[in-house]
Write a protein that holds these residues in place. Structure first.
Motif, PDB file in Angstrom:
ATOM      1  N   GLU A 138       0.820  -1.209   0.000  1.00 29.34           N
ATOM      2  CA  GLU A 138       0.000   0.000   0.000  1.00 29.34           C
ATOM      3  C   GLU A 138       0.859   1.265   0.000  1.00 29.34           C
ATOM      4  OE1 GLU A 138      -2.256  -3.197   2.293  1.00 29.34           O
ATOM      5  OE2 GLU A 138      -0.211  -2.410   2.224  1.00 29.34           O
ATOM      6  N   CYS A 139       0.258   2.334  -0.482  1.00 29.47           N
ATOM      7  CA  CYS A 139       0.885   3.647  -0.383  1.00 29.47           C
ATOM      8  C   CYS A 139      -0.212   4.691  -0.234  1.00 29.47           C
ATOM      9  CB  CYS A 139       1.772   3.945  -1.585  1.00 29.47           C
ATOM     10  SG  CYS A 139       0.890   4.070  -3.140  1.00 29.47           S
ATOM     11  N   VAL A 140       0.168   5.895   0.177  1.00 25.50           N
ATOM     12  CA  VAL A 140      -0.805   6.968   0.377  1.00 25.50           C
ATOM     13  C   VAL A 140      -0.220   8.291  -0.106  1.00 25.50           C
ATOM     14  CG1 VAL A 140      -0.047   7.427   2.756  1.00 25.50           C
ATOM     15  CG2 VAL A 140      -2.359   8.092   2.034  1.00 25.50           C
ATOM     16  N   ILE A 141      -1.064   9.088  -0.754  1.00 21.22           N
ATOM     17  CA  ILE A 141      -0.717  10.442  -1.170  1.00 21.22           C
ATOM     18  C   ILE A 141      -1.396  11.415  -0.224  1.00 21.22           C
ATOM     19  CG2 ILE A 141      -0.895  12.162  -3.015  1.00 21.22           C
ATOM     20  CD1 ILE A 141      -1.192   9.725  -4.958  1.00 21.22           C
ATOM     21  N   LEU A 142      -0.622  12.318   0.372  1.00 20.90           N
ATOM     22  CA  LEU A 142      -1.171  13.401   1.177  1.00 20.90           C
ATOM     23  C   LEU A 142      -0.957  14.705   0.424  1.00 20.90           C
ATOM     24  CD1 LEU A 142      -1.183  11.267   3.508  1.00 20.90           C
ATOM     25  CD2 LEU A 142      -0.619  13.153   5.033  1.00 20.90           C
ATOM     26  N   GLN A 143      -2.034  15.285  -0.071  1.00 19.88           N
ATOM     27  CA  GLN A 143      -1.936  16.532  -0.824  1.00 19.88           C
ATOM     28  C   GLN A 143      -2.504  17.682  -0.006  1.00 19.88           C
ATOM     29  OE1 GLN A 143      -0.491  17.401  -3.833  1.00 19.88           O
ATOM     30  NE2 GLN A 143      -0.953  19.385  -2.923  1.00 19.88           N
ATOM     31  N   PRO A 144      -1.667  18.619   0.442  1.00 16.80           N
ATOM     32  CA  PRO A 144      -2.172  19.745   1.249  1.00 16.80           C
ATOM     33  C   PRO A 144      -3.097  20.651   0.448  1.00 16.80           C
ATOM     34  CG  PRO A 144       0.231  19.565   1.397  1.00 16.80           C
ATOM     35  CD  PRO A 144      -0.209  18.688   0.278  1.00 16.80           C
ATOM     36  N   ILE A 145      -4.083  21.213   1.126  1.00 18.95           N
ATOM     37  CA  ILE A 145      -4.921  22.276   0.573  1.00 18.95           C
ATOM     38  C   ILE A 145      -4.467  23.564   1.252  1.00 18.95           C
ATOM     39  CG2 ILE A 145      -7.267  23.191   0.369  1.00 18.95           C
ATOM     40  CD1 ILE A 145      -8.240  20.256   0.516  1.00 18.95           C
ATOM     41  N   ILE A 146      -3.819  24.439   0.482  1.00 15.95           N
ATOM     42  CA  ILE A 146      -3.204  25.648   1.031  1.00 15.95           C
ATOM     43  C   ILE A 146      -4.089  26.858   0.740  1.00 15.95           C
ATOM     44  CG2 ILE A 146      -1.143  27.100   1.060  1.00 15.95           C
ATOM     45  CD1 ILE A 146      -0.543  24.289   1.972  1.00 15.95           C
ATOM     46  N   ILE A 147      -4.440  27.606   1.776  1.00 18.48           N
ATOM     47  CA  ILE A 147      -5.215  28.843   1.610  1.00 18.48           C
ATOM     48  C   ILE A 147      -4.473  29.959   2.319  1.00 18.48           C
ATOM     49  CG2 ILE A 147      -7.406  30.014   2.082  1.00 18.48           C
ATOM     50  CD1 ILE A 147      -8.765  27.304   1.920  1.00 18.48           C
ATOM     51  N   ASN A 148      -4.124  30.992   1.544  1.00 16.79           N
ATOM     52  CA  ASN A 148      -3.370  32.126   2.093  1.00 16.79           C
ATOM     53  C   ASN A 148      -2.107  31.658   2.815  1.00 16.79           C
ATOM     54  OD1 ASN A 148      -5.328  33.912   1.130  1.00 16.79           O
ATOM     55  ND2 ASN A 148      -6.555  33.715   2.994  1.00 16.79           N
ATOM     56  N   GLU A 149      -1.412  30.721   2.169  1.00 18.44           N
ATOM     57  CA  GLU A 149      -0.125  30.192   2.643  1.00 18.44           C
ATOM     58  C   GLU A 149      -0.232  29.418   3.946  1.00 18.44           C
ATOM     59  OE1 GLU A 149       2.680  33.368   2.757  1.00 18.44           O
ATOM     60  OE2 GLU A 149       2.548  33.783   0.605  1.00 18.44           O
ATOM     61  N   VAL A 150      -1.441  29.000   4.303  1.00 15.92           N
ATOM     62  CA  VAL A 150      -1.660  28.205   5.517  1.00 15.92           C
ATOM     63  C   VAL A 150      -2.341  26.907   5.119  1.00 15.92           C
ATOM     64  CG1 VAL A 150      -2.847  28.098   7.745  1.00 15.92           C
ATOM     65  CG2 VAL A 150      -1.836  30.252   6.961  1.00 15.92           C
ATOM     66  N   ILE A 151      -1.912  25.788   5.717  1.00 18.35           N
ATOM     67  CA  ILE A 151      -2.559  24.504   5.435  1.00 18.35           C
ATOM     68  C   ILE A 151      -3.953  24.507   6.049  1.00 18.35           C
ATOM     69  CG2 ILE A 151      -2.513  22.025   5.852  1.00 18.35           C
ATOM     70  CD1 ILE A 151       0.497  22.100   5.741  1.00 18.35           C
ATOM     71  N   ALA A 152      -4.979  24.395   5.171  1.00 21.70           N
ATOM     72  CA  ALA A 152      -6.369  24.380   5.635  1.00 21.70           C
ATOM     73  C   ALA A 152      -6.927  22.967   5.669  1.00 21.70           C
ATOM     74  CB  ALA A 152      -7.232  25.245   4.733  1.00 21.70           C
ATOM     75  N   GLY A 153      -6.275  22.032   4.988  1.00 25.53           N
ATOM     76  CA  GLY A 153      -6.762  20.663   4.957  1.00 25.53           C
ATOM     77  C   GLY A 153      -5.888  19.794   4.087  1.00 25.53           C
TER      78      GLY A 153
END
Length: 563
Positions: free
Chosen positions: A170-185
């Motif tokens: 198994e493997c997993v991709i973690l893709q950050p959601i960046i809003i105004n240079e801050v990780i929002a999710g």
């Protein structure tokens, strides 16, 4: 109060009674006859007018695709509900990339200081994540894709996923959601086997995160810019539309429809700047098509449609304010008044194109129009960015990275299509397989860069000696395949031998090192040798190895060795 439909019904009823009285009662009384005739004339006038209004309404409706397909642009009455639909669309796209993928999306909650699971495609995801999660701590924070393998993170795996059997692949991709240079999710995508994850689908997942980011930001902009909720919904749909397969024409027509819906104009022009930065090409025009440039392009200097390019900003004005031609000094000026609004379009922070709307009346455009068209332009920029990036991803997915030829998988897919087409139209195909002779010595003595140079040059020689309708692929290593369409083996043999001769004659030279190369070829024919791709490749391969046995630098036809 009687509405317009009730009035029309009453008029039609009276007119019908009048016609019936004329038919069945006749002209018993001169006064009654005159009265009936006057009512008939009035009724006929009403019918003509009603028919004209109905026809006009029908024609105007047909001119606006958006109204005919309104449900396509308005999903729900609430932008937040639309955002949920965006997430669903994102998950659907992720599943299209690979059915093996499972996805969940987490958003940071200030109250709990946790990342909470908001939506998912499977129950395997943990409901909430602390910011101190081991995977999150390993992220760069610069919105770069991060891929983690279960075998390398065994002790942390269950901090993301509920207890389930582990295979180790198994493997997993973690893709950050960046809003105004801050990780929002985060978007979290899990695959049961690492072989299902490649660079191209990682790019798509990153772009999905970018679109979600844009959607969140634009919700706030919409609330401040547009008061009407239905209008907010339509623009939000454009801003967050995920459709990777749209063509440039599809995109521009969709935005033409939305601009047509919101604005009154006599002419709408989409244009794109040329590489020289001096001229722009017209991509689409809607409305009055007078005084258009003959070559479908115009100089951005000294023209109304070029103003937003020159100023690099939104322009609201009129021909009284700017004494300029629309497209060219050579055009005939048929319009005494021209009020216009032009918005530049930027892709990757570079000027790409412009939207210009014109009214040939005294009605000018105001600041509200300016804000709305700017928002639509922002949506168009997003769609065009998706289109261009998708084209790049698509090219990467179907072509060999070194030579630019079709890759192995794409060749097989296209070859099957050609066999089906040949079967349908009863024509022949010829399959060629080439392999460079004694290529290993190049890598061993001159190094892999020189080997890459030889492969790229060979690919170009092969490509230059066949037609654009023919298939050419790098099948692997130093091996190439060709399908000659609607060709018999006699004509194909001439082409195959010409390629062999051209490679023998070519002087390979790089960094002062010169070498001579030869190549071997095998040839099979559809449908004479077989009607299946597997056999045709195998038979051409057998011809290739027969050539190798005979010393190489030649072509062997399968039918000549098959008995």
């Amino acid at each position: 109060m009687m509405n317009k439909y009730s009035k029309d019904t009453l008029i039609l009823f009276i007119f019908t009674i009048n016609v019936l009285s004329l038919v069945f009662l006749g002209d018993n009384s001169p006064i009654l006859g005159l009265f009936n005739k006057l009512i008939s004339i009035a009724g006929l006038s009403w019918l003509v007018n009603y028919f004209y209004k109905t026809l006009k309404f029908k024609n105007s409706s047909e001119g606006i695709d958006l109204n005919q397909h309104k449900d396509k642009y308005i999903i729900k009455n609430n932008p937040n509900s639309q955002f949920s639909d965006l997430i669903d669309a994102a998950f659907s796209l992720i599943k299209d990339i690979s059915h093996d993928f499972e996805a969940g999306i987490y958003f940071f909650q200030p109250d709990s200081k946790l990342l909470e699971l908001k939506s998912f495609t499977s129950e395997i995801f943990i409901d909430s994540l602390p910011l101190e999660n081991n995977f999150i701590e390993k992220l760069n924070g610069d919105n770069q894709q991060n891929l983690f393998y279960q075998k390398d993170n065994k002790e942390y795996w269950h901090s993301l996923f509920k207890e389930e059997p582990i295979k180790g692949s198994e493997c997993v991709i973690l893709q950050p959601i960046i809003i105004n240079e801050v990780i929002a999710g985060f978007i979290v995508v899990k695959s049961d086997h690492f072989s299902n994850v490649n660079e191209n689908n990682q790019k798509i997942i990153k772009h999905i995160a970018d679109i979600i980011t844009i959607g969140i930001l634009d919700l706030d902009i919409l609330e401040k810019t547009i008061n009407n909720k239905n209008d907010q919904n339509q623009i939000f749909d454009l801003l967050t539309d995920i459709n990777l397969s749209q063509s440039e024409s599809d995109i521009l027509n969709k935005f033409r429809n939305i601009i047509n819906y919101y604005f009154e104009y006599d002419c709408l022009t989409f244009s794109a700047i040329n590489k020289d930065g001096k001229n722009a090409v017209i991509k689409l025009i809607d409305g009055i098509k007078k005084n258009l440039p003959s070559e479908n392009s115009f100089n951005v200097n000294g023209t109304i449609n070029g103003l937003s390019y020159i100023k690099n900003d939104i322009v609201v004005g009129s021909n009284e304010q700017y004494n300029l031609f629309r497209f060219s000094p050579n055009e005939k000026n048929d319009f005494s008044q021209n009020n216009f609004l032009s918005v530049p379009l930027f892709l990757n922070e570079s000027l790409w194109g412009a939207i210009t709307i014109e009214r040939f009346t005294h009605n000018n455009y105001n600041n509200k129009d300016k804000d709305l068209l700017s928002l639509i332009a922002r949506a168009l920029q997003t769609s065009m960015s998706w289109f261009i990036e998708y084209q790049n991803i698509y090219e990467d997915a179907i072509k060999d990275g070194l030579t630019g030829l079709l890759n192995h998988k794409t060749f097989n897919d296209r070859a099957k299509e050609e066999i089906e087409r040949a079967r349908r139209f009863q024509h022949q195909l010829v399959f060629l397989i080439y392999d460079l002779d004694k290529f290993k010595r190049i890598n061993d003595t001159l190094g892999h860069p020189y080997g890459d140079y030889v492969i790229k040059t060979t690919a170009k020689i092969i490509k230059d000696n066949v037609r654009s309708v023919d298939l050419v692929a790098r099948y692997g290593g130093e091996e190439f395949t060709v399908v000659l369409v609607n060709t018999n083996k006699e004509a194909a043999t001439t082409v195959a031998k010409r390629i062999v001769q051209n490679i023998q004659d070519y002087n390979f030279s790089m960094n002062g090192e010169e070498v001579n190369m030869t190549i071997s070829c095998g040839l099979s024919e559809y449908p004479k040798d077989s009607d299946t791709l597997k056999d045709l490749i195998q038979f051409a391969d057998e011809g290739l190895y027969k050539t190798k046995e005979n010393g190489g630098n030649d072509v062997t036809i399968y039918s000549s060795i098959s008995g």
